[in-house]
Design a protein around this motif. Sequence first.
Motif, short mmCIF file in Angstrom:
data_model
loop_
_atom_site.label_atom_id
_atom_site.label_comp_id
_atom_site.label_asym_id
_atom_site.label_seq_id
_atom_site.Cartn_x
_atom_site.Cartn_y
_atom_site.Cartn_z
N GLN A 264 0.83 -1.21 0.00
CA GLN A 264 0.00 0.00 0.00
C GLN A 264 0.86 1.26 0.00
N THR A 265 1.87 1.28 0.85
CA THR A 265 2.73 2.47 0.91
C THR A 265 3.61 2.56 -0.33
N ALA A 266 4.02 1.41 -0.86
CA ALA A 266 4.80 1.41 -2.10
C ALA A 266 3.96 1.94 -3.26
N ASN A 267 2.70 1.53 -3.33
CA ASN A 267 1.80 2.05 -4.36
C ASN A 267 1.62 3.56 -4.23
N ALA A 268 1.58 4.03 -2.99
CA ALA A 268 1.44 5.47 -2.77
C ALA A 268 2.67 6.22 -3.27
N ALA A 269 3.85 5.64 -3.04
CA ALA A 269 5.08 6.25 -3.55
C ALA A 269 5.07 6.30 -5.07
N LEU A 270 4.63 5.20 -5.70
CA LEU A 270 4.55 5.18 -7.16
C LEU A 270 3.50 6.16 -7.65
N THR B 250 10.98 -5.99 2.74
CA THR B 250 10.66 -7.37 3.12
C THR B 250 9.16 -7.57 3.27
N GLY B 251 8.39 -6.50 3.11
CA GLY B 251 6.95 -6.58 3.31
C GLY B 251 6.15 -6.61 2.02
N ILE B 252 6.84 -6.57 0.88
CA ILE B 252 6.16 -6.58 -0.42
C ILE B 252 6.41 -7.93 -1.07
N THR B 253 5.35 -8.54 -1.59
CA THR B 253 5.48 -9.86 -2.20
C THR B 253 6.26 -9.78 -3.51
N ALA B 254 6.77 -10.92 -3.95
CA ALA B 254 7.54 -10.97 -5.20
C ALA B 254 6.69 -10.56 -6.40
N SER B 255 5.42 -10.95 -6.42
CA SER B 255 4.56 -10.59 -7.55
C SER B 255 4.28 -9.10 -7.59
N ASP B 256 4.10 -8.47 -6.43
CA ASP B 256 3.88 -7.02 -6.40
C ASP B 256 5.16 -6.27 -6.77
N LYS B 257 6.29 -6.82 -6.36
CA LYS B 257 7.55 -6.17 -6.72
C LYS B 257 7.74 -6.11 -8.23
N LYS B 258 7.18 -7.07 -8.95
CA LYS B 258 7.34 -7.09 -10.40
C LYS B 258 6.73 -5.85 -11.04
N TYR B 259 5.46 -5.57 -10.76
CA TYR B 259 4.86 -4.41 -11.42
C TYR B 259 5.39 -3.10 -10.87
N LEU B 260 5.72 -3.09 -9.57
CA LEU B 260 6.28 -1.86 -9.01
C LEU B 260 7.61 -1.52 -9.68
N ARG B 261 8.46 -2.51 -9.82
CA ARG B 261 9.75 -2.28 -10.48
C ARG B 261 9.54 -2.00 -11.97
N GLY B 262 8.68 -2.78 -12.61
CA GLY B 262 8.47 -2.63 -14.05
C GLY B 262 7.97 -1.26 -14.43
N GLU B 263 6.93 -0.78 -13.74
CA GLU B 263 6.37 0.53 -14.08
C GLU B 263 7.35 1.66 -13.76
N THR B 264 8.04 1.54 -12.64
CA THR B 264 9.00 2.58 -12.26
C THR B 264 10.17 2.63 -13.23
N LEU B 265 10.67 1.47 -13.60
CA LEU B 265 11.79 1.41 -14.55
C LEU B 265 11.36 1.95 -15.92
N LEU B 266 10.12 1.73 -16.30
CA LEU B 266 9.61 2.25 -17.55
C LEU B 266 9.58 3.78 -17.54
N ILE B 267 9.08 4.36 -16.46
CA ILE B 267 9.05 5.82 -16.36
C ILE B 267 10.46 6.38 -16.42
N ARG B 268 11.38 5.75 -15.69
CA ARG B 268 12.77 6.21 -15.71
C ARG B 268 13.33 6.18 -17.13
N THR B 269 13.04 5.11 -17.86
CA THR B 269 13.57 4.97 -19.21
C THR B 269 12.99 6.02 -20.15
N ILE B 270 11.73 6.35 -20.00
CA ILE B 270 11.14 7.40 -20.83
C ILE B 270 11.87 8.72 -20.61
N MET B 271 12.18 9.02 -19.36
CA MET B 271 12.91 10.26 -19.07
C MET B 271 14.30 10.24 -19.69
N PHE B 272 14.99 9.11 -19.57
CA PHE B 272 16.30 8.98 -20.20
C PHE B 272 16.19 9.12 -21.72
#
Length: 453
Positions: A42-48, A127-149
Amino acid sequence: MKKLKYAIFIIAVFIITSCEKLIEVDIPNNQIDRTVVFKDVQTANAALAALYADVMRSSPIAGGDLEAYLSAYTDELDDFTTVASDSRDIFLNQQIDNNSIVYNAWTGAYKHIYSANSILEGVAGSTGITASDKKYLRGETLLIRTIMFFYLNQLYGDIPYPESTDYNVNNSIKKTASAQMLTYMERDLTEVSALLQNEYRNAERIYPNRMVARLLLAKIYMSKQEWEKAEAALKEIVQNPMYVMQPEVSMVFQKAGQHILWQLKPHNNASLRQATGYYFTNSVPNTWAISASLIHSFQSNDLRWQNWIAPVTFNGNIYYRVEKYKNRSNTNTNEYSIVFRLEEVYLLLAEALVQQDKIADALPYVNATRQRAQLSLLKMPISKNVLFDEILLEDKREFFAEMGHRFLDLKRLGKLNTLITTKPNWKDFHKLMPIPQKEILLNANLQPQNTGY
């Protein structure tokens, strides 16, 4: 909700206090522990969500100022301001290295990159975020970073490529060569393609999915002139049944279309800057109006001319304003800021096919937007050069005043210097912007300055 609001506040403070300088980012002694922000999904989603909101407020993909400036920098918009300004210098192709627009484009993108790196580090260490949730959190964030680059690379060439928030590293980071930047972005988008699903996290397509990563990856392939790889990535999107061409020109910029790959949702039904920023009536334009060059590229029966351009008559003169987004009432329930749509996929695919001399295969993808606009269809036989010119014309008519498309398209096709016919101050070195003077003063490793500045 309390947890979400708290996390948004934390990440907002983190971003604001940590991004006073471009790459040279001081870490406050009282900074809240990242483990608090990324305690759970929940807090990770809020950061994103905070990152998405910041991108929506100011970035090249959300109708920000850079979108209009790049349209004026090329040949889509005329600047009607009458006093000397940094904005007018961009329009006149006379920018120098202390131009505030050049500076803000650089620092704004790096602020988003810094925020993205913070999220990537926080998610990886949680340690509180599941592996499946980490996938989309990392994927979407990395995508935004790449667009900026991607935008930084296209605008400035060789640029720094920070992958962390480590002050000791970023304080004196060196530039990465443009070709190497493309390789890094290809690597990152390949990872994003493996992390994200084809299905959207939200039915309104306000978060990117795997197909968005494939589109951006195709752009990288085309920058590297790897046409077969670009064709394959683009055909994945074209062949996906989720996407259907919007048959009505008048509905292209409404949020519900199946032609939309990704769009950003405004806060509290606010009108988009694409609707309000170009608006003027009963007067000479306040700032921007459509250029004669763009107006003359349309046939009078083109439905895009009739639906996306508004004539304004004042004192016997006719001016034309951009009218793609129309809701200016701040009761906006039907227009989101479209980042990527299927029409771009079609025209990029046509270009990739022509580059491989697959002329007949390319025609249906060029004709898709022409048919919707009720223009006559292109037919065989047609030469490669003529078809390239027609694709570029379709790009111009379809994507004017959107995300710097015209600049990016001309650059990809090696045709930026054709602007000399309508922009008398245009020089070859204007293919790149100057690295902001303030940033070179902060970090000598950003030298040498781009040629011509």
